[in-house]
Design an enzyme around this catalytic site. Structure first.
Site, PDB file in Angstrom:
ATOM      1  N   PRO A   1       0.742  -1.131  -0.102  1.00 54.05           N
ATOM      2  CA  PRO A   1       0.107   0.056  -0.124  1.00 54.05           C
ATOM      3  C   PRO A   1       0.734   1.233   0.014  1.00 54.05           C
ATOM      4  CG  PRO A   1       0.159  -0.860   2.160  1.00 54.05           C
ATOM      5  CD  PRO A   1       0.962  -1.974   1.327  1.00 54.05           C
ATOM      6  N   CYS A   2       0.245   2.188  -0.384  1.00 53.45           N
ATOM      7  CA  CYS A   2       0.980   3.515  -0.201  1.00 53.45           C
ATOM      8  C   CYS A   2       0.195   4.631   0.528  1.00 53.45           C
ATOM      9  CB  CYS A   2       1.152   4.213  -1.690  1.00 53.45           C
ATOM     10  SG  CYS A   2      -0.053   3.919  -2.863  1.00 53.45           S
ATOM     11  N   SER A   3      -1.310   4.596   0.149  1.00 55.25           N
ATOM     12  CA  SER A   3      -2.025   5.789   0.505  1.00 55.25           C
ATOM     13  C   SER A   3      -2.166   5.910   2.095  1.00 55.25           C
ATOM     14  CB  SER A   3      -3.392   5.700   0.038  1.00 55.25           C
ATOM     15  OG  SER A   3      -4.323   4.378   0.648  1.00 55.25           O
TER      16      SER A   3
ATOM     17  N   CYS B   1      -1.143   8.105  -5.646  1.00 58.44           N
ATOM     18  CA  CYS B   1      -1.220   6.577  -6.113  1.00 58.44           C
ATOM     19  C   CYS B   1      -2.582   5.997  -6.545  1.00 58.44           C
ATOM     20  CB  CYS B   1      -1.039   6.000  -4.497  1.00 58.44           C
ATOM     21  SG  CYS B   1       0.641   6.081  -3.954  1.00 58.44           S
TER      22      CYS B   1
END
Length: 161
Positions: A137-139, A149
């Site tokens: 994940p990035c958010s 993203c």
């Protein structure tokens, strides 16, 4: 052989991709950077379903129920450049509940590459092309990245923080 399947999630239909042994992609319906050269059609004759799809479904079930499964529980092989893979690997090292920035990731990437500096924009570009954005994940880990993203996908289910 490249295989695809779908998963009905609380945020919409997800498409999972596999090379037969590894999970190579997980895309949200409507995501800007969907798939790649190897992506075909779901439902097209593919042979037996890879075991990794069952493992991924169980992982996603746990994730969407509020648990915190780790990315390393799945055999991941996202397709990308060496730089993109480096950035995605750095994301996996960030503990749950920890927030960092493009700049912090850029510094770590530069150090691993033996460089003095690295652009935060380059990090953002790598994150935008993350083919397994729920599992890596990035958010939830990079507040400044959330819009970048998943800006072209439905709003993420943010249980990772």
């Amino acid at each position: 052989m490249y295989c695809l399947t779908s998963y009905a999630s609380p945020i919409g239909l997800l498409t999972l991709g596999s090379d037969g042994k590894h999970l190579t992609g997980l895309w949200i319906q409507g995501q800007k950077y969907f798939g790649g050269e190897n992506v075909g059609e779901i439902g097209k004759e593919q042979g037996p379903e890879p075991t990794v799809f069952g493992d991924a479904r169980k992982w996603l079930d746990r994730y969407f129920s509020g648990q915190k499964p780790c990315p390393d529980e799945l055999p991941l092989a996202p397709e990308g450049t060496e730089f993109q893979k480096l950035i995605w690997g750095l994301l996996c090292e960030i503990p749950y509940g920890t927030v960092t920035t493009y700049g912090d990731l850029a510094k770590k990437a530069a150090a691993r590459m033996g460089r003095d500096t690295m652009s935060g924009q380059a990090v953002g570009g790598a994150l935008a092309h993350n083919p397994v954005s729920i599992i890596i994940p990035c958010s939830a880990k990079l507040k400044s990245v959330q819009v970048l993203c998943l800006k072209d996908a439905p709003a993420p289910h943010d249980t990772r923080v």
